[in-house]
Design an enzyme around this catalytic site. Structure first.
Site, PDB file in Angstrom:
ATOM      1  N   GLU A  37       0.864  -1.176   0.000  1.00  0.00           N
ATOM      2  CA  GLU A  37       0.000   0.000   0.000  1.00  0.00           C
ATOM      3  C   GLU A  37       0.901   1.226   0.000  1.00  0.00           C
ATOM      4  OE1 GLU A  37      -2.802   0.128   3.168  1.00  0.00           O
ATOM      5  OE2 GLU A  37      -4.015  -1.509   2.374  1.00  0.00           O
ATOM      6  N   ASP A  48      -5.301   9.225   9.563  1.00  0.00           N
ATOM      7  CA  ASP A  48      -4.048   8.580   9.953  1.00  0.00           C
ATOM      8  C   ASP A  48      -3.659   8.982  11.367  1.00  0.00           C
ATOM      9  OD1 ASP A  48      -3.005   7.083   7.549  1.00  0.00           O
ATOM     10  OD2 ASP A  48      -3.381   9.039   6.650  1.00  0.00           O
TER      11      ASP A  48
END
Length: 239
Positions: A37, A48
């Site tokens: 990824e 995040d």
């Protein structure tokens, strides 16, 4: 390319900490991971956690310029970004993904904040020879999950925690089993806070087909041997 089952994937932010070390990391991780990824650096990495957020801010390049420095495809590679950055440029993202050899583009904010773009996203992915992929949470409505399965995605990504690297008292195994039941035969990938063979084993035994490690990799990206050794250690949890 399909994702190997059981599989171990790695997340890295494009051009972090710089282009040279990023390219070295891609080469190393492509040899010891089943899929990759690659984060598209953004100024607003809202989903995040603190460690990965810093990699976005510190990446040498931002946006699709960072993605273009490498060519992928030796293993399945998924670009991971925020659709709010590309709401009117979906075709450009898909075109770049296709050109660099990626298999899909995953937008974590698609279902939570831009559900109205779902059909556009799926059509655009397919127009460029890519597979859709979807990020879901344990509280994603069952009816929506059932709909997503019908799009035949490359995988469904289940976030185990609210943000990467942030541990919360959630019933991980129960959540994985519930989503496993909903997605049936669709590949189920689980990520966030994967940092040990024991954690890998727990997630796989609960019903996930593959796991992704990201936060725990950040401080090892500058040392190819250390990075390789850590990934091989995690692979022990797949056995």
């Amino acid at each position: 390319m399909e994702i190997r089952k059981p599989g171990l994937g790695a997340y890295i932010t494009a051009t972090y900490p710089n282009k040279v070390l990023f390219l070295n990391a891609v080469k190393c991780l492509s040899e010891v991971s089943d899929f990759l990824e690659v984060g598209i650096p953004t100024l607003n990495p809202k989903y995040d956690g603190p460690v990965i957020r810093k990699t976005h801010f510190a990446a040498e390049l931002k946006g699709l310029d960072a993605i273009n420095v490498a060519r992928y495809g030796t293993i399945p590679t998924i670009l991971m970004g925020y659709i709010e950055d590309y709401a009117n440029r979906l075709e450009l993202v898909a075109q770049v993904a296709s050109e660099v050899g990626a298999s899909s583009v995953l937008f974590p904010d698609l279902l939570f904040e831009h559900i109205d773009r779902l059909e556009d996203y799926v059509v655009t992915m397919r127009n460029y020879g890519l597979r859709p992929s979807f990020f879901v949470a344990s509280n994603t409505p069952h009816r929506l999950v059932n709909l997503l399965v019908k799009y035949e995605p490359l995988f469904m990504y289940l976030g185990l925690y609210a943000a990467t690297g942030i541990k919360l008292p959630l019933y991980i195994e129960r959540n994985i089993r519930e989503v496993r039941r909903l997605v049936d035969g669709t590949t189920l990938v689980a990520g966030f806070a994967i940092n040990s063979p024991e954690m890998v084993r727990l997630v796989i035994n609960a019903g996930a087909d593959a796991v992704v490690v990201g936060t725990a990799l950040v401080d090892k990206l500058g040392n190819g041997e250390e990075c390789r050794r850590f990934m091989m250690e995690l692979r022990g949890g797949l056995a």
